[in-house]
Design a protein around this motif. Structure first.
Motif, PDB file in Angstrom:
ATOM      1  N   GLY A  72       8.670 -15.984 -15.143  1.00  0.00           N
ATOM      2  CA  GLY A  72       9.514 -17.156 -14.940  1.00  0.00           C
ATOM      3  C   GLY A  72       9.671 -17.558 -13.493  1.00  0.00           C
ATOM      4  N   GLY A  73       8.800 -17.029 -12.615  1.00  0.00           N
ATOM      5  CA  GLY A  73       8.911 -17.358 -11.196  1.00  0.00           C
ATOM      6  C   GLY A  73      10.212 -16.883 -10.603  1.00  0.00           C
ATOM      7  N   GLY A  74      10.743 -15.798 -11.127  1.00  0.00           N
ATOM      8  CA  GLY A  74      12.030 -15.289 -10.672  1.00  0.00           C
ATOM      9  C   GLY A  74      11.976 -14.706  -9.284  1.00  0.00           C
ATOM     10  N   PRO A  75      13.096 -14.156  -8.824  1.00  0.00           N
ATOM     11  CA  PRO A  75      13.165 -13.585  -7.480  1.00  0.00           C
ATOM     12  C   PRO A  75      12.111 -12.489  -7.283  1.00  0.00           C
ATOM     13  N   GLY A  76      11.376 -12.604  -6.221  1.00  0.00           N
ATOM     14  CA  GLY A  76      10.366 -11.610  -5.901  1.00  0.00           C
ATOM     15  C   GLY A  76       9.009 -11.885  -6.498  1.00  0.00           C
ATOM     16  N   ALA A  77       8.921 -12.784  -7.504  1.00  0.00           N
ATOM     17  CA  ALA A  77       7.628 -13.036  -8.146  1.00  0.00           C
ATOM     18  C   ALA A  77       6.641 -13.665  -7.164  1.00  0.00           C
ATOM     19  N   GLY A  78       7.121 -14.657  -6.399  1.00  0.00           N
ATOM     20  CA  GLY A  78       6.255 -15.305  -5.420  1.00  0.00           C
ATOM     21  C   GLY A  78       5.828 -14.351  -4.320  1.00  0.00           C
ATOM     22  N   THR A  79       6.737 -13.481  -3.891  1.00  0.00           N
ATOM     23  CA  THR A  79       6.419 -12.508  -2.844  1.00  0.00           C
ATOM     24  C   THR A  79       5.371 -11.513  -3.315  1.00  0.00           C
ATOM     25  N   LEU A  80       5.515 -11.037  -4.549  1.00  0.00           N
ATOM     26  CA  LEU A  80       4.531 -10.102  -5.098  1.00  0.00           C
ATOM     27  C   LEU A  80       3.163 -10.765  -5.227  1.00  0.00           C
ATOM     28  N   ALA A  81       3.168 -12.044  -5.630  1.00  0.00           N
ATOM     29  CA  ALA A  81       1.904 -12.772  -5.735  1.00  0.00           C
ATOM     30  C   ALA A  81       1.253 -12.935  -4.358  1.00  0.00           C
ATOM     31  N   LEU A  82       2.063 -13.203  -3.337  1.00  0.00           N
ATOM     32  CA  LEU A  82       1.544 -13.310  -1.970  1.00  0.00           C
ATOM     33  C   LEU A  82       0.902 -12.000  -1.516  1.00  0.00           C
ATOM     34  N   LEU A  83       1.588 -10.891  -1.782  1.00  0.00           N
ATOM     35  CA  LEU A  83       1.057  -9.585  -1.400  1.00  0.00           C
ATOM     36  C   LEU A  83      -0.246  -9.284  -2.141  1.00  0.00           C
ATOM     37  N   ALA A  84      -0.292  -9.643  -3.421  1.00  0.00           N
ATOM     38  CA  ALA A  84      -1.498  -9.376  -4.207  1.00  0.00           C
ATOM     39  C   ALA A  84      -2.683 -10.180  -3.680  1.00  0.00           C
ATOM     40  N   VAL A  85      -2.460 -11.451  -3.367  1.00  0.00           N
ATOM     41  CA  VAL A  85      -3.539 -12.296  -2.851  1.00  0.00           C
ATOM     42  C   VAL A  85      -4.008 -11.781  -1.490  1.00  0.00           C
ATOM     43  N   THR A  86      -3.060 -11.380  -0.648  1.00  0.00           N
ATOM     44  CA  THR A  86      -3.418 -10.876   0.674  1.00  0.00           C
ATOM     45  C   THR A  86      -4.249  -9.602   0.583  1.00  0.00           C
ATOM     46  N   MET A  87      -3.800  -8.644  -0.225  1.00  0.00           N
ATOM     47  CA  MET A  87      -4.536  -7.388  -0.368  1.00  0.00           C
ATOM     48  C   MET A  87      -5.907  -7.624  -0.990  1.00  0.00           C
ATOM     49  N   ALA A  88      -5.968  -8.508  -1.982  1.00  0.00           N
ATOM     50  CA  ALA A  88      -7.253  -8.809  -2.616  1.00  0.00           C
ATOM     51  C   ALA A  88      -8.227  -9.404  -1.616  1.00  0.00           C
ATOM     52  N   SER A  89      -7.734 -10.273  -0.735  1.00  0.00           N
ATOM     53  CA  SER A  89      -8.594 -10.910   0.256  1.00  0.00           C
ATOM     54  C   SER A  89      -9.092  -9.900   1.281  1.00  0.00           C
ATOM     55  N   ILE A  90      -8.222  -8.974   1.707  1.00  0.00           N
ATOM     56  CA  ILE A  90      -8.630  -7.944   2.660  1.00  0.00           C
ATOM     57  C   ILE A  90      -9.724  -7.062   2.062  1.00  0.00           C
ATOM     58  N   LEU A  91      -9.522  -6.640   0.817  1.00  0.00           N
ATOM     59  CA  LEU A  91     -10.503  -5.775   0.158  1.00  0.00           C
ATOM     60  C   LEU A  91     -11.793  -6.523  -0.155  1.00  0.00           C
ATOM     61  N   ALA A  92     -11.672  -7.793  -0.563  1.00  0.00           N
ATOM     62  CA  ALA A  92     -12.865  -8.592  -0.847  1.00  0.00           C
ATOM     63  C   ALA A  92     -13.671  -8.827   0.427  1.00  0.00           C
ATOM     64  N   PHE A  93     -12.969  -9.044   1.548  1.00  0.00           N
ATOM     65  CA  PHE A  93     -13.669  -9.221   2.825  1.00  0.00           C
ATOM     66  C   PHE A  93     -14.387  -7.934   3.217  1.00  0.00           C
ATOM     67  N   ALA A  94     -13.737  -6.786   3.000  1.00  0.00           N
ATOM     68  CA  ALA A  94     -14.370  -5.498   3.303  1.00  0.00           C
ATOM     69  C   ALA A  94     -15.624  -5.301   2.452  1.00  0.00           C
ATOM     70  N   ALA A  95     -15.559  -5.714   1.175  1.00  0.00           N
ATOM     71  CA  ALA A  95     -16.732  -5.611   0.306  1.00  0.00           C
ATOM     72  C   ALA A  95     -17.855  -6.518   0.814  1.00  0.00           C
ATOM     73  N   GLY A  96     -17.494  -7.732   1.259  1.00  0.00           N
ATOM     74  CA  GLY A  96     -18.485  -8.637   1.828  1.00  0.00           C
ATOM     75  C   GLY A  96     -19.118  -8.067   3.082  1.00  0.00           C
ATOM     76  N   ASN A  97     -18.309  -7.392   3.898  1.00  0.00           N
ATOM     77  CA  ASN A  97     -18.831  -6.767   5.109  1.00  0.00           C
ATOM     78  C   ASN A  97     -19.869  -5.710   4.778  1.00  0.00           C
ATOM     79  N   ARG A  98     -19.602  -4.910   3.736  1.00  0.00           N
ATOM     80  CA  ARG A  98     -20.579  -3.888   3.326  1.00  0.00           C
ATOM     81  C   ARG A  98     -21.871  -4.540   2.824  1.00  0.00           C
ATOM     82  N   GLU A  99     -21.755  -5.682   2.154  1.00  0.00           N
ATOM     83  CA  GLU A  99     -22.953  -6.357   1.641  1.00  0.00           C
ATOM     84  C   GLU A  99     -23.790  -6.953   2.769  1.00  0.00           C
TER      85      GLU A  99
END
Length: 313
Positions: A72-99
């Protein structure tokens, strides 16, 4: 889902859009943090690595936004989504670097020194402007509300954040490699553009914190609430555009730092490099040489200062 919930979930989507294009923002010979042949990002291998990177980022973005929507987009939902996108991007970039690593080429040895820049008038004025804004806000708040009702915490926090950005400007002036070689002109323009951007950001943050301090006194002034967070973004975008344009230019070459010192293509650690800061290998701006003790002193001092604001405000 309510309009308020949608507004809370929009920042992760905007962040994902930024990360979507970030690997293509950088020097011509750098891709996913590795030194590559010129325009390698347009080669079949480069395009394939970019597609896989974007797929990973958007997969996690879609999943995190769906989970936040179910909550329901409640308190903390947007923050958790931000953290998930940030971590995913860091790890995806690291995977791209290995490739990209098997296709990397050896960067040219650095020939630049740390000879200081001279400080021009516009640099000095840009560094002093945020503190003038905060001082004016403090005087206005005292005049409107009286010193006994002055909310000092936002102004002190604004001073700390602005000072940290001004120190970053000093780091570029005196702690980054000077232009050298064929890409000297590009490097010089990149440094100046980033200094202007950091100084603009310092002034924007000063305006934001000043507006927080003044808002209780301006509630009856008929100013729409969206003005306070949105209006300061205009100059920030204006100063970021030249950096993006520089990133799209040909002839920028590489940055001459060794690939082996870039962990995941994102974090620079080189005990043999006296530089305090170096160019980021993706996106815009500079990052620290984490082998330099001044970098850790800077980060620790900033954390302590921001923590202390609540105690002394």
């Amino acid at each position: 889902m309510t309009l308020e919930a949608i507004s809370k979930l929009s920042p992760p989507l905007i962040l994902a859009l930024i990360y979507n294009w970030m690997p293509r923002w950088g020097r011509e010979n750098l891709f996913f943090g590795a030194t590559s042949p010129p325009r390698f990002q347009d080669a079949p291998e480069g395009r394939a690595a970019l597609r896989r990177y974007r797929f990973r980022v958007w997969l996690v973005t879609a999943a995190s936004l769906a989970a936040a929507a179910l909550l329901g987009g409640g308190p903390g939902a947007g923050t958790l989504a931000l953290l998930a996108v940030t971590m995913a991007s860091i790890l995806a970039f690291a995977a791209g670097n290995r490739e990209i690593a098997p296709h990397a080429i050896a960067p040219e040895p650095r020939a630049a020194s740390l000879t200081p820049f001279s400080v021009s008038g516009w640099m000095l004025a840009g560094s002093l402007l945020p503190f003038a804004i905060l001082a004016a806000a403090a005087m206005a708040a005292m005049w409107l509300r009286g010193s006994e009702k002055l909310t000092a915490e936002p102004l002190l926090a604004g001073a700390v954040v602005s000072f940290s950005l001004v120190v970053a400007v000093a780091g570029i002036l005196w702690g980054t490699p000077r232009p050298a070689g064929e890409s000297a002109d590009w490097t010089r323009r990149f440094q100046h553009a980033n200094i202007r951007f950091l100084e603009a950001m310092a002034s924007v943050m000063a305006v934001v914190f000043a507006s927080v301090a003044l808002r209780p006194s301006l509630d009856g002034a008929g100013i729409p609430p969206w003005v306070f967070p949105v209006l300061p973004l205009i100059p920030l975008v204006a100063f970021a555009i030249p950096i993006f344009r520089l990133s799209a230019e040909r002839g920028s070459g590489g940055d001459s730092t060794p690939d082996r010192c870039w962990y995941w293509g994102q974090f620079y650690y080189n005990p043999d490099d006296p530089a305090f800061m170096v160019e980021r290998r993706f996106g815009i701006g500079y990052t620290f040489n984490f082998a330099n003790r001044l970098a850790w002193l800077y980060l620790a001092s900033l954390a302590l200062a921001l923590t202390g604001v609540r105690w002394f405000a």
